[in-house]
Design a protein around this motif. Structure first.
Motif, PDB file in Angstrom:
ATOM      1  N   CYS A   1       0.828  -1.207   0.000  1.00 25.41           N
ATOM      2  CA  CYS A   1       0.000   0.000   0.000  1.00 25.41           C
ATOM      3  C   CYS A   1       0.864   1.260   0.000  1.00 25.41           C
TER       4      CYS A   1
ATOM      5  N   ARG B   1      -7.374  -1.903   8.435  1.00 26.81           N
ATOM      6  CA  ARG B   1      -8.182  -0.845   7.805  1.00 26.81           C
ATOM      7  C   ARG B   1      -7.615   0.541   8.120  1.00 26.81           C
TER       8      ARG B   1
ATOM      9  N   THR C   1      -6.027   2.792   5.089  1.00 25.54           N
ATOM     10  CA  THR C   1      -6.716   4.031   4.722  1.00 25.54           C
ATOM     11  C   THR C   1      -5.904   5.272   5.101  1.00 25.54           C
TER      12      THR C   1
ATOM     13  N   GLN D   1      -3.760   5.419   1.998  1.00 26.79           N
ATOM     14  CA  GLN D   1      -4.539   5.722   0.798  1.00 26.79           C
ATOM     15  C   GLN D   1      -5.980   6.035   1.201  1.00 26.79           C
ATOM     16  N   PRO D   2      -6.227   7.278   1.600  1.00 26.77           N
ATOM     17  CA  PRO D   2      -7.588   7.665   2.016  1.00 26.77           C
ATOM     18  C   PRO D   2      -8.598   7.361   0.900  1.00 26.77           C
ATOM     19  N   GLY D   3      -9.736   6.869   1.305  1.00 29.00           N
ATOM     20  CA  GLY D   3     -10.773   6.555   0.329  1.00 29.00           C
ATOM     21  C   GLY D   3     -10.643   5.172  -0.283  1.00 29.00           C
ATOM     22  N   LEU D   4      -9.612   4.430   0.112  1.00 30.00           N
ATOM     23  CA  LEU D   4      -9.417   3.074  -0.413  1.00 30.00           C
ATOM     24  C   LEU D   4     -10.600   2.200  -0.004  1.00 30.00           C
ATOM     25  N   LYS D   5     -11.147   1.473  -0.964  1.00 29.17           N
ATOM     26  CA  LYS D   5     -12.272   0.580  -0.683  1.00 29.17           C
ATOM     27  C   LYS D   5     -11.731  -0.729  -0.136  1.00 29.17           C
ATOM     28  N   ILE D   6     -12.257  -1.135   1.011  1.00 27.50           N
ATOM     29  CA  ILE D   6     -11.834  -2.366   1.677  1.00 27.50           C
ATOM     30  C   ILE D   6     -13.089  -3.148   2.000  1.00 27.50           C
TER      31      ILE D   6
END
Length: 98
Positions: free
Chosen positions: A43, A66, A70, A73-78
């Protein structure tokens, strides 16, 4: 443009299968790891579109993962991935990305 998907799971055999399934589609680039440290390192160096959390990740590890991912990488979909066939995987990924 490829969608980069990181799968994190604790079972090495399932991780191998997931890597094959994710990379079977030309529009996806699947990267699969078994440890949180590998996931965080990836990441830090790669732009990810989606993270799938697989088997064996307990609630506390998930919470920490998480937060770390995040933060990088803010906004990363997990999303959780609980298994199933390739059709279910495709639907899960498309739903998460939409």
């Amino acid at each position: 443009m490829q969608t980069t998907i990181l799968y994190i799971g604790r079972d090495a055999e399932i991780t191998i299968v997931m890597e094959r399934l994710l990379n079977a589609r030309p529009e996806w680039k699947g990267i699969c790891v078994c440890t949180d440290e590998e996931a965080v390192a990836l990441c830090e160096t790669q732009n990810l579109d989606l993270v799938l959390l697989g088997n064996g990740i307990n609630a506390e590890c998930e919470k920490v993962l998480r937060a770390k991912l995040t933060a990088l990488q803010p906004g990363l979909k997990i999303v959780q991935h609980y298994g199933g066939g390739s059709g279910l995987l495709y639907g899960e990924i498309m739903s998460a990305l939409s």
